[in-house]
Design a protein around this motif. Structure first.
Motif, PDB file in Angstrom:
ATOM      1  N   GLY A  15       0.804  -1.227   0.000  1.00 23.21           N
ATOM      2  CA  GLY A  15       0.000   0.000   0.000  1.00 23.21           C
ATOM      3  C   GLY A  15       0.831   1.268   0.000  1.00 23.21           C
ATOM      4  N   LEU A  16       2.157   1.164   0.025  1.00 20.65           N
ATOM      5  CA  LEU A  16       3.014   2.353   0.067  1.00 20.65           C
ATOM      6  C   LEU A  16       3.835   2.493  -1.207  1.00 20.65           C
ATOM      7  CD1 LEU A  16       3.968   4.767   1.794  1.00 20.65           C
ATOM      8  CD2 LEU A  16       5.914   3.352   2.469  1.00 20.65           C
ATOM      9  N   TYR A  17       3.742   3.686  -1.805  1.00 14.41           N
ATOM     10  CA  TYR A  17       4.510   4.024  -2.990  1.00 14.41           C
ATOM     11  C   TYR A  17       5.467   5.155  -2.633  1.00 14.41           C
ATOM     12  CZ  TYR A  17       1.053   1.260  -5.461  1.00 14.41           C
ATOM     13  OH  TYR A  17       0.253   0.221  -5.875  1.00 14.41           O
ATOM     14  N   ALA A  18       6.509   5.299  -3.453  1.00 15.22           N
ATOM     15  CA  ALA A  18       7.430   6.423  -3.245  1.00 15.22           C
ATOM     16  C   ALA A  18       7.914   6.910  -4.592  1.00 15.22           C
ATOM     17  CB  ALA A  18       8.617   6.008  -2.368  1.00 15.22           C
ATOM     18  N   ILE A  19       7.988   8.237  -4.746  1.00 16.53           N
ATOM     19  CA  ILE A  19       8.406   8.817  -6.035  1.00 16.53           C
ATOM     20  C   ILE A  19       9.251  10.064  -5.797  1.00 16.53           C
ATOM     21  CG2 ILE A  19       6.422   8.006  -7.379  1.00 16.53           C
ATOM     22  CD1 ILE A  19       5.114  10.719  -6.920  1.00 16.53           C
ATOM     23  N   GLY A  20      10.082  10.389  -6.763  1.00 17.24           N
ATOM     24  CA  GLY A  20      10.840  11.629  -6.697  1.00 17.24           C
ATOM     25  C   GLY A  20      12.173  11.467  -5.979  1.00 17.24           C
ATOM     26  N   GLU A  21      12.689  12.554  -5.428  1.00 14.48           N
ATOM     27  CA  GLU A  21      14.013  12.531  -4.820  1.00 14.48           C
ATOM     28  C   GLU A  21      14.066  11.628  -3.596  1.00 14.48           C
ATOM     29  OE1 GLU A  21      15.552  16.429  -3.912  1.00 14.48           O
ATOM     30  OE2 GLU A  21      17.453  15.646  -3.147  1.00 14.48           O
ATOM     31  N   VAL A  22      12.921  11.318  -3.009  1.00 16.31           N
ATOM     32  CA  VAL A  22      12.897  10.462  -1.824  1.00 16.31           C
ATOM     33  C   VAL A  22      13.301   9.027  -2.156  1.00 16.31           C
ATOM     34  CG1 VAL A  22      10.504   9.592  -1.911  1.00 16.31           C
ATOM     35  CG2 VAL A  22      11.564  10.067   0.292  1.00 16.31           C
ATOM     36  N   VAL A  23      13.330   8.727  -3.429  1.00 14.52           N
ATOM     37  CA  VAL A  23      13.576   7.365  -3.889  1.00 14.52           C
ATOM     38  C   VAL A  23      15.061   7.124  -4.153  1.00 14.52           C
ATOM     39  CG1 VAL A  23      13.424   6.417  -6.250  1.00 14.52           C
ATOM     40  CG2 VAL A  23      11.375   6.639  -4.856  1.00 14.52           C
ATOM     41  N   ALA A  24      15.523   5.884  -4.041  1.00 14.25           N
ATOM     42  CA  ALA A  24      16.904   5.544  -4.402  1.00 14.25           C
ATOM     43  C   ALA A  24      16.898   4.638  -5.623  1.00 14.25           C
ATOM     44  CB  ALA A  24      17.590   4.821  -3.253  1.00 14.25           C
ATOM     45  N   GLY A  25      18.008   4.651  -6.347  1.00 13.99           N
ATOM     46  CA  GLY A  25      18.179   3.692  -7.432  1.00 13.99           C
ATOM     47  C   GLY A  25      18.247   4.313  -8.814  1.00 13.99           C
ATOM     48  N   VAL A  26      17.615   5.464  -9.002  1.00 17.04           N
ATOM     49  CA  VAL A  26      17.653   6.019 -10.365  1.00 17.04           C
ATOM     50  C   VAL A  26      18.991   6.694 -10.660  1.00 17.04           C
ATOM     51  CG1 VAL A  26      15.160   6.239 -10.693  1.00 17.04           C
ATOM     52  CG2 VAL A  26      16.420   8.097  -9.619  1.00 17.04           C
ATOM     53  N   ASP A  27      19.604   7.266  -9.626  1.00 20.52           N
ATOM     54  CA  ASP A  27      20.826   8.034  -9.874  1.00 20.52           C
ATOM     55  C   ASP A  27      22.114   7.284  -9.564  1.00 20.52           C
ATOM     56  OD1 ASP A  27      18.896  10.584  -8.447  1.00 20.52           O
ATOM     57  OD2 ASP A  27      19.437  10.502 -10.575  1.00 20.52           O
ATOM     58  N   GLY A  28      22.011   6.172  -8.857  1.00 20.92           N
ATOM     59  CA  GLY A  28      23.217   5.434  -8.516  1.00 20.92           C
ATOM     60  C   GLY A  28      24.111   6.232  -7.587  1.00 20.92           C
ATOM     61  N   ALA A  29      25.407   6.229  -7.876  1.00 18.67           N
ATOM     62  CA  ALA A  29      26.365   6.858  -6.977  1.00 18.67           C
ATOM     63  C   ALA A  29      26.499   8.360  -7.213  1.00 18.67           C
ATOM     64  CB  ALA A  29      27.733   6.205  -7.128  1.00 18.67           C
ATOM     65  N   ASP A  30      25.952   8.847  -8.315  1.00 11.38           N
ATOM     66  CA  ASP A  30      26.073  10.276  -8.607  1.00 11.38           C
ATOM     67  C   ASP A  30      25.064  10.651  -9.683  1.00 11.38           C
ATOM     68  OD1 ASP A  30      28.913  12.479  -9.387  1.00 11.38           O
ATOM     69  OD2 ASP A  30      27.008  12.830  -8.375  1.00 11.38           O
ATOM     70  N   ARG A  31      24.250  11.642  -9.388  1.00 10.68           N
ATOM     71  CA  ARG A  31      23.184  12.025 -10.313  1.00 10.68           C
ATOM     72  C   ARG A  31      23.739  12.763 -11.510  1.00 10.68           C
ATOM     73  NH1 ARG A  31      20.135  16.821 -11.055  1.00 10.68           N
ATOM     74  NH2 ARG A  31      21.553  17.772  -9.573  1.00 10.68           N
ATOM     75  N   LEU A  32      23.235  12.401 -12.694  1.00  7.64           N
ATOM     76  CA  LEU A  32      23.560  13.136 -13.901  1.00  7.64           C
ATOM     77  C   LEU A  32      22.746  14.433 -13.900  1.00  7.64           C
ATOM     78  CD1 LEU A  32      24.987  13.059 -16.652  1.00  7.64           C
ATOM     79  CD2 LEU A  32      23.076  11.695 -17.522  1.00  7.64           C
ATOM     80  N   GLY A  33      23.428  15.548 -14.067  1.00  6.11           N
ATOM     81  CA  GLY A  33      22.763  16.850 -13.988  1.00  6.11           C
ATOM     82  C   GLY A  33      21.586  16.979 -14.932  1.00  6.11           C
ATOM     83  N   THR A  34      20.557  17.661 -14.500  1.00  9.30           N
ATOM     84  CA  THR A  34      19.285  17.913 -15.202  1.00  9.30           C
ATOM     85  C   THR A  34      18.433  16.662 -15.388  1.00  9.30           C
ATOM     86  OG1 THR A  34      20.060  17.759 -17.504  1.00  9.30           O
ATOM     87  CG2 THR A  34      20.226  19.902 -16.428  1.00  9.30           C
ATOM     88  N   ASN A  35      18.818  15.555 -14.756  1.00  8.84           N
ATOM     89  CA  ASN A  35      17.963  14.366 -14.784  1.00  8.84           C
ATOM     90  C   ASN A  35      16.880  14.430 -13.723  1.00  8.84           C
ATOM     91  OD1 ASN A  35      18.774  12.818 -16.931  1.00  8.84           O
ATOM     92  ND2 ASN A  35      19.710  11.197 -15.721  1.00  8.84           N
ATOM     93  N   ALA A  36      17.093  15.275 -12.701  1.00 13.31           N
ATOM     94  CA  ALA A  36      16.202  15.243 -11.532  1.00 13.31           C
ATOM     95  C   ALA A  36      14.749  15.512 -11.898  1.00 13.31           C
ATOM     96  CB  ALA A  36      16.674  16.223 -10.478  1.00 13.31           C
ATOM     97  N   MET A  37      14.500  16.653 -12.522  1.00 11.32           N
ATOM     98  CA  MET A  37      13.109  17.005 -12.831  1.00 11.32           C
ATOM     99  C   MET A  37      12.484  15.942 -13.729  1.00 11.32           C
ATOM    100  SD  MET A  37      12.296  19.839 -11.299  1.00 11.32           S
ATOM    101  CE  MET A  37      13.274  19.359  -9.916  1.00 11.32           C
ATOM    102  N   ALA A  38      13.295  15.474 -14.674  1.00 12.82           N
ATOM    103  CA  ALA A  38      12.793  14.476 -15.623  1.00 12.82           C
ATOM    104  C   ALA A  38      12.401  13.183 -14.917  1.00 12.82           C
ATOM    105  CB  ALA A  38      13.858  14.210 -16.687  1.00 12.82           C
TER     106      ALA A  38
END
Lengths: 574, 186
Positions: free
Chosen positions: A374-397
């Motif tokens: 019953g619990l979902y999570a989205i956005g910056e609160v989540v882990a896994g999309v950026d790995g060890a370092d976020r690629l710039g301008t990927n956040a909003m997308a």
């Protein structure tokens, strides 16, 4: 007679910024009843999205492709990303760009009608969309576009609501509880599905580019509810945001100035220390290298008076500086420097590394489901999309895409779910926790604990991490949690808009966040991406795994899980 | 670290749930190089944690989230952009319902808003304006109204007294046709 009024909804979304709002729109359009909560007013405070700098990345036109975007993201993430998530969510980015445009974000277009895209370091092609006016700060346009869409729909928006905890029992989440700022009331929200979209934890650091709201509330409440978190050791910094005069604190403009005006960083001896650290690149080393060097100067006692480095343009010809000031006379930072008596021809001002974006957070699958039913999570609160370092301008997308997917999944699940039954005794306990800083008559003020946590994070949770420092940090944060937190009390006992009460609740969360950071950083005996250890300075292929955290009874339980290279494997020498 | 010069700041205090009427309280705060928001933060941290004020983006960039409109010496301004000066008086924004102290509800205009003196001139070049209404939506103080102009419904700056002026300028910054000028009234 029920003791607590339980406000019911199908899909409850915690956090009204780019991810949460997009999810609300999607869930509503799927036919669900939606309530969205925010720790501030709507579209202004209580979120970081409206401060976003630069743009929104999407692979729109050949020769660029989704595949290349995925590969760039995984390479930037040093192969720690959850490749399945990256591939799933990036696929929505072109759709996102079109939707944002349709809703009123004025992304700049070329004369042939295609989106104008600029290249950002790490991307193989120009991918970042920019807004037509104010390219550097599209935030207000995102706000105007997204809030209008919410207002056109039957979506309940609850403002100035601080969610203190999820209602979680036996692996299932039934909603959330929180404090209504304006009245001081305890409110209970019951939902068929709940979605956390509360952002990152950069504001747990003394210096951050974010507003005050990114205190990791979502990660902490998920931890307390029995969920699983990951990658907490990867916190991204911007190397040189403003520190002094105070009016420019947290501003990213100084870094842009360095680049356009070829500034120099000076330590408190007036030395151009970057020449010493990086003889070739000097002041134009990478962001990570720059941040490390400034932090090191501060550590060895050569920092500027307010804990950073001086940024100086004194060596530049007068007319070059004057031209910059003329062209940018309307810029807020330029105005503030002038109003503060800083003359760039002869004065330097202070800059320092600032926490900027949190790669770590809640573990989800490609449907944005967490490990709790019953619990979902989205956005910056989540882990896994950026790995060890976020690629710039990927956040909003990424955030927008997760809103599309998560909103749909949460709505569909809600359709086939019944309302949960909530145990009032559990609500009693949650209320007691929430009101503790008001009720206690003890003497540990939030600011005291906050200062200590900030100091630990700055010293041991930022750059040049090492075993001894992390061990000490773990000891000290444990001591804070066991001996100080139980006495945390707001001096201000008012019920209405009590900022100190909110600060106390945020401080409670930041202790959990800091402990997760230190333990994860201690465990990862290598350097990779945003995590840097002086005692293990190289990348170690044995560490191609993620560190996960959950709460077991009252202790943090750490585990590792190997990365699955479903899409792309690291090459030798990567 | 050099001693900072301090000045006196007078701040409107009112908790509608307990106070019968508003009052002003004065504090000593630094101001050189500070924004008004910075001075308010100083009061909260070192003098009085019962002070309530909104903070959003803290004015960290050239962007404005628009969360923090207040009135400084009688003129509306975003507290994160307005530089602090000696002997300021800070009140809530005059147009919106007061929740507490300087915190207002930007979605609820007051029944009887106060009208500060007009210090700003907003000009719209109608030859450039395409009627997209971005200014109307983006303005935090509801300065613009949609009115019939030459048969079309267009944004008109109807309540310039509430405008946060040069501290904001979100309308002119984000007008994609460069049609708006926000200037000080000479």
């Amino acid at each position: 007679m029920k003791k607590y009024k339980q406000e019911e909804t199908d899909v409850l979304i915690i956090g009204a910024a780019i991810a949460g709002i997009r999810a609300a729109i999607e869930a509503h359009d799927q036919g669900a009843r939606v309530t969205i909560l925010n720790k501030g007013s709507f579209g202004r405070d209580g979120a970081s999205t409206w401060m976003a700098a630069y743009g929104y990345s999407a692979a729109m036109y050949p020769p660029d492709s989704l595949d290349t975007h995925i590969q760039d993201t995984i390479r930037a993430g040093k192969f720690l990303n959850n490749q399945d998530l990256v591939a799933t969510f990036l696929a929505y980015t072109p759709q996102g760009a079109k939707e944002m445009t349709k809703w009123g974000t004025r992304f700049e277009k070329e004369t042939d009608g295609r989106f104008k895209q600029i290249i950002i370091p790490g991307h193989s092609y120009p991918r970042s969309l920019i807004t037509r006016m104010s390219a550097l700060y599209p935030g207000p346009q995102y706000s105007r576009a997204l809030t209008t869409q919410v207002r056109r729909r039957e979506i309940a928006v609850v403002k100035d609501l601080f969610v203190t905890d999820l209602i979680s029992r036996d692996g299932h989440v039934s909603g959330a509880v929180g404090i209504d700022y304006a009245t001081g009331e305890f409110r209970v929200f019951k939902a068929k599905t709940t979605m956390v979209a509360t952002g990152g934890f950069s504001s747990c650091y003394r210096l951050s580019t974010n507003g005050t709201s990114a205190t990791g509330d979502g990660q902490a409440m998920i931890l307390r509810a029995g969920g699983k978190l990951m990658d907490m050791e990867f916190q991204q910094f911007m190397p040189a945001a403003g520190v002094w005069p105070p009016s420019i604190q947290g501003s990213l403009t100084p870094y842009a100035m360095l680049v356009s005006l070829y500034g120099h960083y000076l330590n408190d001896q007036g030395e151009r220390f970057m020449e010493r650290y990086y003889p070739r690149a000097k002041d134009w080393a990478t962001r990570q290298e720059t941040a490390r060097a400034i932090a090191n100067e501060v550590r060895v006692g050569m920092g500027s008076p307010h804990g950073g480095a001086f940024l100086s343009f004194k060596h530049q010809p007068r007319n070059l500086i004057n031209r910059y000031l003329d062209v940018n006379e309307d810029d807020s930072v330029v105005r503030k420097l002038r109003a503060s008596g800083i003359d760039l021809h002869q004065d330097a001002f202070e800059v320092a590394p600032h926490a900027h974006y949190s790669q770590g957070g809640c573990v989800i699958n490609r449907k944005c489901e967490t490990s709790l039913d019953g619990l979902y999570a989205i956005g910056e609160v989540v882990a896994g999309v950026d790995g060890a370092d976020r690629l710039g301008t990927n956040a909003m997308a990424f955030c927008f895409s997760m809103g599309i997917v998560g909103g749909k999944e949460a709505a569909l699940k809600a359709k086939s779910s019944d309302f949960p039954v909530i145990d009032e005794e559990q609500l009693d306990a949650l209320k007691q926790e929430a009101f503790a800083p008001l009720d206690r008559r003890t003497d540990v003020r939030p600011m005291e604990i906050k200062n200590k946590v900030c100091q630990l994070l700055e010293t041991h949770g930022s750059f040049s991490r090492n075993q001894e420092g992390l061990d000490q940090a773990i000891r000290e944060i444990t001591d804070i949690r066991e001996n100080q937190l139980p006495s945390l009390s707001a001096a201000n006992k008012a019920g209405t808009y009590n900022m100190e009460w909110v600060e106390a609740l945020e401080v409670r969360n930041s202790i959990d966040i800091a402990e997760m950071i230190f333990r994860s950083a201690e465990m990862r005996k290598e350097s990779r991406g945003a995590h840097e250890r002086v005692d293990f300075p190289e990348e170690d292929p044995n560490w191609l795994k993620n560190i996960t955290v959950c709460k077991n009874r009252d202790q943090l339980e750490m585990n590792t899980t190997p990365v699955i290279f479903s899409y792309m494997s690291p090459q030798k020498g990567e | 670290m050099q001693e900072q010069e301090l000045t006196t700041i007078r701040i409107f205090r009112f908790d509608p749930s307990v106070d019968r009427e508003p009052r002003y309280e004065t504090y000593r705060v630094p101001y050189v190089g500070y924004t008004v928001l910075g001075s308010l933060e100083y009061v909260y941290k070192y003098h009085d944690s019962s002070l309530a004020y909104r903070t959003g983006c803290l004015g960290k960039g050239s962007g404005r989230c628009g969360a923090c409109p207040v009135t400084v010496n009688g003129i509306p301004a975003l507290s994160c952009q307005r530089m602090a000066e000696p002997n300021m008086t800070v009140d809530p924004h005059p147009k919106f319902e007061i929740i507490k102290d300087l915190v207002v509800d930007l979605e609820s205009p007051r029944q009887e808003p106060l009208k500060p003196p007009v210090t700003i001139k907003i000009t719209i070049d109608r030859s450039k304006c395409v009627g997209c209404r971005d200014c109307f939506y983006i303005c935090q103080a509801r300065v613009y109204e949609l009115q019939k102009v030459d048969g079309k419904t267009l944004p008109v700056p109807a309540d310039v007294a509430s405008c946060c002026g040069l501290t904001c300028k979100m309308c002119s910054t984000h007008c994609s046709h460069d049609a708006i000028k926000v200037q000080l009234l000479e």
